[in-house]
Scaffold this motif. Sequence first.
Motif, PDB file in Angstrom:
ATOM      1  N   MET A   1       0.850  -1.165   0.000  1.00 40.09           N
ATOM      2  CA  MET A   1       0.000   0.000   0.000  1.00 40.09           C
ATOM      3  C   MET A   1       0.898   1.230   0.000  1.00 40.09           C
ATOM      4  O   MET A   1       1.813   1.335   0.797  1.00 40.09           O
ATOM      5  CB  MET A   1      -0.934   0.008   1.206  1.00 40.09           C
ATOM      6  CG  MET A   1      -1.884  -1.165   1.257  1.00 40.09           C
ATOM      7  SD  MET A   1      -3.106  -1.058   2.599  1.00 40.09           S
ATOM      8  CE  MET A   1      -4.321  -0.009   1.832  1.00 40.09           C
ATOM      9  N   GLU A   2       0.599   2.135  -0.893  1.00 42.60           N
ATOM     10  CA  GLU A   2       1.399   3.352  -1.010  1.00 42.60           C
ATOM     11  C   GLU A   2       0.551   4.582  -0.706  1.00 42.60           C
ATOM     12  O   GLU A   2       0.674   5.179   0.333  1.00 42.60           O
ATOM     13  CB  GLU A   2       1.963   3.479  -2.425  1.00 42.60           C
ATOM     14  CG  GLU A   2       2.997   2.420  -2.775  1.00 42.60           C
ATOM     15  CD  GLU A   2       4.337   2.667  -2.110  1.00 42.60           C
ATOM     16  OE1 GLU A   2       4.667   3.812  -1.826  1.00 42.60           O
ATOM     17  OE2 GLU A   2       5.051   1.678  -1.886  1.00 42.60           O
ATOM     18  N   GLN A   3      -0.325   4.924  -1.640  1.00 43.04           N
ATOM     19  CA  GLN A   3      -1.162   6.110  -1.476  1.00 43.04           C
ATOM     20  C   GLN A   3      -2.476   5.900  -2.210  1.00 43.04           C
ATOM     21  O   GLN A   3      -2.509   5.326  -3.287  1.00 43.04           O
ATOM     22  CB  GLN A   3      -0.448   7.344  -2.025  1.00 43.04           C
ATOM     23  CG  GLN A   3      -1.217   8.629  -1.802  1.00 43.04           C
ATOM     24  CD  GLN A   3      -0.370   9.857  -2.040  1.00 43.04           C
ATOM     25  OE1 GLN A   3       0.671  10.019  -1.434  1.00 43.04           O
ATOM     26  NE2 GLN A   3      -0.820  10.721  -2.926  1.00 43.04           N
ATOM     27  N   ILE A   4      -3.543   6.372  -1.602  1.00 47.40           N
ATOM     28  CA  ILE A   4      -4.885   6.326  -2.179  1.00 47.40           C
ATOM     29  C   ILE A   4      -5.453   7.730  -2.074  1.00 47.40           C
ATOM     30  O   ILE A   4      -5.306   8.388  -1.038  1.00 47.40           O
ATOM     31  CB  ILE A   4      -5.792   5.330  -1.420  1.00 47.40           C
ATOM     32  CG1 ILE A   4      -5.195   3.922  -1.424  1.00 47.40           C
ATOM     33  CG2 ILE A   4      -7.186   5.322  -2.023  1.00 47.40           C
ATOM     34  CD1 ILE A   4      -5.924   2.938  -0.507  1.00 47.40           C
ATOM     35  N   SER A   5      -6.126   8.174  -3.121  1.00 52.16           N
ATOM     36  CA  SER A   5      -6.686   9.516  -3.120  1.00 52.16           C
ATOM     37  C   SER A   5      -8.195   9.443  -3.339  1.00 52.16           C
ATOM     38  O   SER A   5      -8.677   8.628  -4.128  1.00 52.16           O
ATOM     39  CB  SER A   5      -6.020  10.330  -4.230  1.00 52.16           C
ATOM     40  OG  SER A   5      -6.350  11.683  -4.116  1.00 52.16           O
ATOM     41  N   THR A   6      -8.922  10.291  -2.638  1.00 50.33           N
ATOM     42  CA  THR A   6     -10.365  10.416  -2.817  1.00 50.33           C
ATOM     43  C   THR A   6     -10.667  11.886  -3.115  1.00 50.33           C
ATOM     44  O   THR A   6      -9.752  12.700  -3.226  1.00 50.33           O
ATOM     45  CB  THR A   6     -11.138   9.983  -1.555  1.00 50.33           C
ATOM     46  OG1 THR A   6     -10.925  10.957  -0.527  1.00 50.33           O
ATOM     47  CG2 THR A   6     -10.728   8.605  -1.077  1.00 50.33           C
ATOM     48  N   GLU A   7     -11.929  12.209  -3.174  1.00 54.34           N
ATOM     49  CA  GLU A   7     -12.308  13.602  -3.458  1.00 54.34           C
ATOM     50  C   GLU A   7     -11.726  14.580  -2.437  1.00 54.34           C
ATOM     51  O   GLU A   7     -11.191  15.624  -2.795  1.00 54.34           O
ATOM     52  CB  GLU A   7     -13.836  13.719  -3.487  1.00 54.34           C
ATOM     53  CG  GLU A   7     -14.327  15.105  -3.830  1.00 54.34           C
ATOM     54  CD  GLU A   7     -15.845  15.212  -3.839  1.00 54.34           C
ATOM     55  OE1 GLU A   7     -16.339  16.326  -3.649  1.00 54.34           O
ATOM     56  OE2 GLU A   7     -16.530  14.181  -4.032  1.00 54.34           O
ATOM     57  N   ARG A   8     -11.816  14.216  -1.146  1.00 52.90           N
ATOM     58  CA  ARG A   8     -11.375  15.143  -0.098  1.00 52.90           C
ATOM     59  C   ARG A   8     -10.135  14.702   0.666  1.00 52.90           C
ATOM     60  O   ARG A   8      -9.596  15.465   1.452  1.00 52.90           O
ATOM     61  CB  ARG A   8     -12.503  15.330   0.920  1.00 52.90           C
ATOM     62  CG  ARG A   8     -13.783  15.874   0.352  1.00 52.90           C
ATOM     63  CD  ARG A   8     -14.838  16.024   1.421  1.00 52.90           C
ATOM     64  NE  ARG A   8     -15.180  14.723   2.021  1.00 52.90           N
ATOM     65  CZ  ARG A   8     -15.759  14.562   3.202  1.00 52.90           C
ATOM     66  NH1 ARG A   8     -16.076  15.615   3.928  1.00 52.90           N
ATOM     67  NH2 ARG A   8     -16.037  13.356   3.663  1.00 52.90           N
TER      68      ARG A   8
END
Length: 177
Positions: A1-8
């Motif tokens: 797991m590195e990075q996950i992005s969502t709207e906020r």
Amino acid sequence: MEQISTERLVLRLATVDDANFVLELYNTPDFLQFVGDKQIHDVNDAKIYIEQKILGMRVSKGVCLLVIESKADSKPLGVCGLIKRDELTAYDIGYGLLPKAYGFGYAIEAAKAVISYAKAKEGIDELVAITTSDNFASKKLLNTLGFNYIKVQSKISDTIDLLLYQLKLTDNETHSY
């Protein structure tokens, strides 16, 4: 797991620079009550916990808790990610927020992103979650995310049980616990 992005939100790997945040989060009354005392009593303990437990799990199991940050101000709000416990066959979703981050939908947004990550990862056909029977917010979140109650995993006290929930990510058969 590195990075996950969502709207906020951005869910990113923890670093030792997050030690003050980890110290604060892991010593909030809710964290201590519902997750447990991880014996993080100062910044040095937090650094060791980040290196050995959070990042150590990433090295040994390929998954870990990620720091949840607000895209608006890059401030840490909590943690969310996958945990691999030796006693469970499935990956476990874990999460915790600072009290000031309650009520804004951050937990569900972060958890949905982690579930999407798990669905896209080969070899993960289900997730589990554990929470205590008195953690009503966590049980509500798990139900909202589509997890189903499976069983009492263990008794904590005369009035509190540790509950196991499951979320199927595929149509394959699920494990019995």
